[in-house]
Design a protein around this motif. Sequence first.
Motif, short mmCIF file in Angstrom:
data_model
loop_
_atom_site.label_atom_id
_atom_site.label_comp_id
_atom_site.label_asym_id
_atom_site.label_seq_id
_atom_site.Cartn_x
_atom_site.Cartn_y
_atom_site.Cartn_z
N ASP A 1 18.61 28.99 94.23
CA ASP A 1 18.20 29.37 92.87
C ASP A 1 17.30 28.34 92.20
OD1 ASP A 1 20.14 27.47 92.64
OD2 ASP A 1 21.31 28.52 91.12
N LEU B 1 14.53 30.19 90.74
CA LEU B 1 14.88 31.46 90.10
C LEU B 1 14.25 31.58 88.71
CD1 LEU B 1 16.57 34.11 90.18
CD2 LEU B 1 18.48 32.81 89.24
N LYS C 1 11.35 34.20 87.57
CA LYS C 1 11.58 35.14 86.47
C LYS C 1 10.53 34.98 85.37
CE LYS C 1 16.57 36.02 86.76
NZ LYS C 1 17.89 35.79 86.16
N GLU D 1 12.44 43.73 85.85
CA GLU D 1 13.65 43.58 85.03
C GLU D 1 14.86 44.19 85.74
OE1 GLU D 1 13.14 45.06 81.02
OE2 GLU D 1 11.38 43.76 80.76
N TRP E 1 15.73 41.94 88.79
CA TRP E 1 16.44 40.70 88.44
C TRP E 1 17.90 40.98 88.15
CZ3 TRP E 1 14.09 37.12 90.52
CH2 TRP E 1 12.73 36.86 90.35
N ALA E 2 18.17 42.13 87.53
CA ALA E 2 19.56 42.51 87.26
C ALA E 2 20.31 42.68 88.59
CB ALA E 2 19.60 43.79 86.45
N GLU E 3 19.61 43.25 89.59
CA GLU E 3 20.22 43.40 90.91
C GLU E 3 20.49 42.05 91.55
OE1 GLU E 3 19.07 46.07 94.33
OE2 GLU E 3 17.87 47.00 92.75
N VAL E 4 19.53 41.13 91.41
CA VAL E 4 19.68 39.78 91.98
C VAL E 4 20.91 39.11 91.35
CG1 VAL E 4 18.69 37.44 92.08
CG2 VAL E 4 17.24 39.44 92.53
N ASP E 5 21.01 39.20 90.02
CA ASP E 5 22.15 38.58 89.32
C ASP E 5 23.47 39.18 89.81
OD1 ASP E 5 20.35 37.06 87.95
OD2 ASP E 5 20.37 38.28 86.12
N GLN E 6 23.45 40.50 90.05
CA GLN E 6 24.65 41.19 90.51
C GLN E 6 25.03 40.71 91.93
OE1 GLN E 6 26.16 43.19 88.41
NE2 GLN E 6 27.85 43.60 89.82
N MET F 1 24.21 37.90 93.45
CA MET F 1 24.45 36.46 93.60
C MET F 1 25.52 35.90 92.68
SD MET F 1 22.47 36.03 96.11
CE MET F 1 22.49 34.25 96.40
N LYS F 2 26.14 36.77 91.87
CA LYS F 2 27.12 36.24 90.91
C LYS F 2 28.40 35.79 91.61
CE LYS F 2 29.64 40.42 89.71
NZ LYS F 2 29.84 41.51 88.79
#
Length: 157
Positions: A126, A129, A133, A146, A149-154, A156-157
């Motif tokens: 990251d 990252l 972004k 957008e 990025w929401a998918e990436v956050d999901q 990699m969380k």
Amino acid sequence: MRQKLVMFLGLFLTSLPLASIGAFAETHEVQMLNKHPDDKKKRNVFVPAVIKIKPGDTVKFVSGSKGHNTESIKGMIPKGGKPWKSKISRDFEVTFDQPGIYGYRCTPHYTLGMVGIVIVEGDGWDANLGAAKGVKQRGRSKKIFETLWAEVDQIMK
Ligand SMILES: [Cu+2]
């Protein structure tokens, strides 16, 4: 006889490190398509648009429909990562060694939102990252990124 055996063992042992690297490297396919197979309203798409891989893995961009290519986006690859650009309507393979976020696009359909992200996991994935972004996008890619990025956050969380 013994000499042959020693030679064989020697060859076997020296080839082990290479074999062990190759054994775990995978090739992942990303289709370049006119229409999304699950939603025909989505046109000019990479499927899957977000993919997570391991260092040493390869992404094979498959020319599923004619007229597309893949090109890394300036400012959206990590330090030490290599940019790429493929020819239109051709399959293209990229091997990723450097962990990080890689944003890419289809050159002719970028403003129509044909973009994707490769996440190469591993230490410091990251590090770029925020920078990725922060890259200014144009046209429909703004909106598409957008959602990506929401998918990436999901993932990699
Ligand atoms: Cu395209």
